[in-house]
Design a protein around this motif. Structure first.
Motif, PDB file in Angstrom:
ATOM      1  N   SER A  40      -5.988 -30.892  15.598  1.00 23.50           N
ATOM      2  CA  SER A  40      -6.515 -32.216  15.918  1.00 23.50           C
ATOM      3  C   SER A  40      -6.962 -32.952  14.658  1.00 23.50           C
ATOM      4  CB  SER A  40      -7.685 -32.081  16.895  1.00 23.50           C
ATOM      5  OG  SER A  40      -8.236 -33.342  17.211  1.00 23.50           O
ATOM      6  N   LEU A  41      -7.602 -32.235  13.749  1.00 20.50           N
ATOM      7  CA  LEU A  41      -8.031 -32.868  12.495  1.00 20.50           C
ATOM      8  C   LEU A  41      -6.837 -33.301  11.653  1.00 20.50           C
ATOM      9  CD1 LEU A  41     -10.968 -30.466  11.513  1.00 20.50           C
ATOM     10  CD2 LEU A  41     -11.129 -32.751  12.525  1.00 20.50           C
ATOM     11  N   LEU A  42      -5.782 -32.485  11.655  1.00 19.97           N
ATOM     12  CA  LEU A  42      -4.586 -32.844  10.894  1.00 19.97           C
ATOM     13  C   LEU A  42      -3.912 -34.081  11.478  1.00 19.97           C
ATOM     14  CD1 LEU A  42      -2.639 -32.070   8.607  1.00 19.97           C
ATOM     15  CD2 LEU A  42      -1.404 -30.655  10.263  1.00 19.97           C
ATOM     16  N   ALA A  56      -1.768 -42.412  12.506  1.00 21.21           N
ATOM     17  CA  ALA A  56      -2.642 -43.548  12.806  1.00 21.21           C
ATOM     18  C   ALA A  56      -2.822 -43.743  14.302  1.00 21.21           C
ATOM     19  CB  ALA A  56      -2.075 -44.817  12.169  1.00 21.21           C
ATOM     20  N   SER A  57      -1.776 -43.500  15.069  1.00 25.48           N
ATOM     21  CA  SER A  57      -1.879 -43.670  16.522  1.00 25.48           C
ATOM     22  C   SER A  57      -2.878 -42.685  17.118  1.00 25.48           C
ATOM     23  CB  SER A  57      -0.501 -43.476  17.168  1.00 25.48           C
ATOM     24  OG  SER A  57       0.417 -44.438  16.682  1.00 25.48           O
ATOM     25  N   TYR A  58      -2.919 -41.482  16.563  1.00 30.62           N
ATOM     26  CA  TYR A  58      -3.884 -40.491  17.058  1.00 30.62           C
ATOM     27  C   TYR A  58      -5.307 -40.888  16.675  1.00 30.62           C
ATOM     28  CZ  TYR A  58      -5.922 -35.943  18.138  1.00 30.62           C
ATOM     29  OH  TYR A  58      -6.688 -34.934  18.669  1.00 30.62           O
ATOM     30  N   ARG A  59      -5.468 -41.428  15.484  1.00 36.52           N
ATOM     31  CA  ARG A  59      -6.805 -41.871  15.064  1.00 36.52           C
ATOM     32  C   ARG A  59      -7.328 -42.980  15.957  1.00 36.52           C
ATOM     33  NH1 ARG A  59      -4.663 -41.451   9.781  1.00 36.52           N
ATOM     34  NH2 ARG A  59      -4.306 -43.712   9.721  1.00 36.52           N
ATOM     35  N   ALA A  60      -6.418 -43.787  16.499  1.00 35.34           N
ATOM     36  CA  ALA A  60      -6.839 -44.905  17.340  1.00 35.34           C
ATOM     37  C   ALA A  60      -7.245 -44.473  18.743  1.00 35.34           C
ATOM     38  CB  ALA A  60      -5.714 -45.940  17.431  1.00 35.34           C
ATOM     39  N   LEU A  81     -10.548 -38.686  24.625  1.00 37.54           N
ATOM     40  CA  LEU A  81      -9.191 -38.178  24.804  1.00 37.54           C
ATOM     41  C   LEU A  81      -8.884 -37.060  23.812  1.00 37.54           C
ATOM     42  CD1 LEU A  81      -7.049 -41.381  25.485  1.00 37.54           C
ATOM     43  CD2 LEU A  81      -7.737 -39.602  27.094  1.00 37.54           C
ATOM     44  N   LYS A  82      -9.367 -37.198  22.593  1.00 40.00           N
ATOM     45  CA  LYS A  82      -9.146 -36.143  21.602  1.00 40.00           C
ATOM     46  C   LYS A  82      -9.836 -34.847  22.029  1.00 40.00           C
ATOM     47  CE  LYS A  82      -8.938 -39.511  17.819  1.00 40.00           C
ATOM     48  NZ  LYS A  82      -9.565 -39.970  16.559  1.00 40.00           N
TER      49      LYS A  82
END
Length: 212
Positions: free
Chosen positions: A35-37, A43-47, A52-53
């Motif tokens: 998840s950290l990687l 960028a889409s995951y950071r948003a 959800l994460k």
């Protein structure tokens, strides 16, 4: 019937807790760095919202805890079987090993797939989400919500295909099993082993020296 002692109950509980801890540590060692990687490189995951994460991480960790805890509990049970029950389990294991060795490569693949359907379905869903996400994330003309919807639709479509394939495989496996279904005589073997144990115990008791 064997009476379970408090020591055995405690041992089973400890084995289950140890398995749960192993599942938690191993899955967390993969899920959290993953998840950290993703958060660092995508960028889409950071948003995505934090909830959800966290949910994605929990979805990976929780099943591993349950599965490993059950595995350790079953291992403890098998290690403490004695007498006729252990003999019957060993006999069934030997028969299963012989049956597996007689299968062709195609039959082995089908047999393995039929026994791991849920793992295959879950794995295909995760893999399809990852592949679809990596492809759709490159589209600069779609917003983040649109990309999420597209990824979900692709994952659902691929998973439905896997479910249909699993259903066909299960049907074929059941039909084949019905055609070559053997008669279960394990109860006869178990009764014979119990009778043998009683006879050995009776002989040992009769041959014991009389203290008088």
């Amino acid at each position: 019937m064997k009476i379970v002692t408090q020591e055995e109950i405690d041992g089973h509980t400890n084995a289950t807790i140890r398995g749960a801890a192993e599942g938690a540590f191993l899955s967390a060692a993969v899920a959290i760095p993953g998840s950290l990687l993703l958060n660092r490189r995508w960028a889409s995951y950071r948003a995505l919202p934090l909830s959800l994460k966290v949910m994605g991480t929990v979805i990976m960790i929780a099943p591993c805890i349950s599965i490993q805890a059950e595995r350790r509990g079953l291992e403890f049970d098998r290690a403490h079987w004695t007498g006729a029950g252990k003999w019957e389990l060993d006999r069934e294991a030997a028969e299963e090993e012989a049956r597996w060795g007689a299968l062709t490569t195609k039959d082995k693949v089908g047999d393995w797939a039929s026994r791991h359907q849920y793992s295959i379905i879950l794995g295909s869903w995760v893999l399809s989400m990852a592949v679809a996400g990596s492809i759709i994330s490159r589209d600069r003309h779609q917003t983040l919500p649109q990309k999420i919807v597209q990824v979900r639709m692709w994952a659902q479509g691929l998973t439905i295909g896997v479910l249909i394939g699993a259903g066909i495989l299960t049907h074929n496996q059941r039909q084949a099993a019905l055609q070559r279904r053997p008669v279960d005589h394990s109860w006869q073997s178990l009764l014979a082993e119990q009778a043998r144990e009683k006879e050995e115990a009776r002989r040992a008791h009769s041959n014991a020296p009389n203290p008088l």
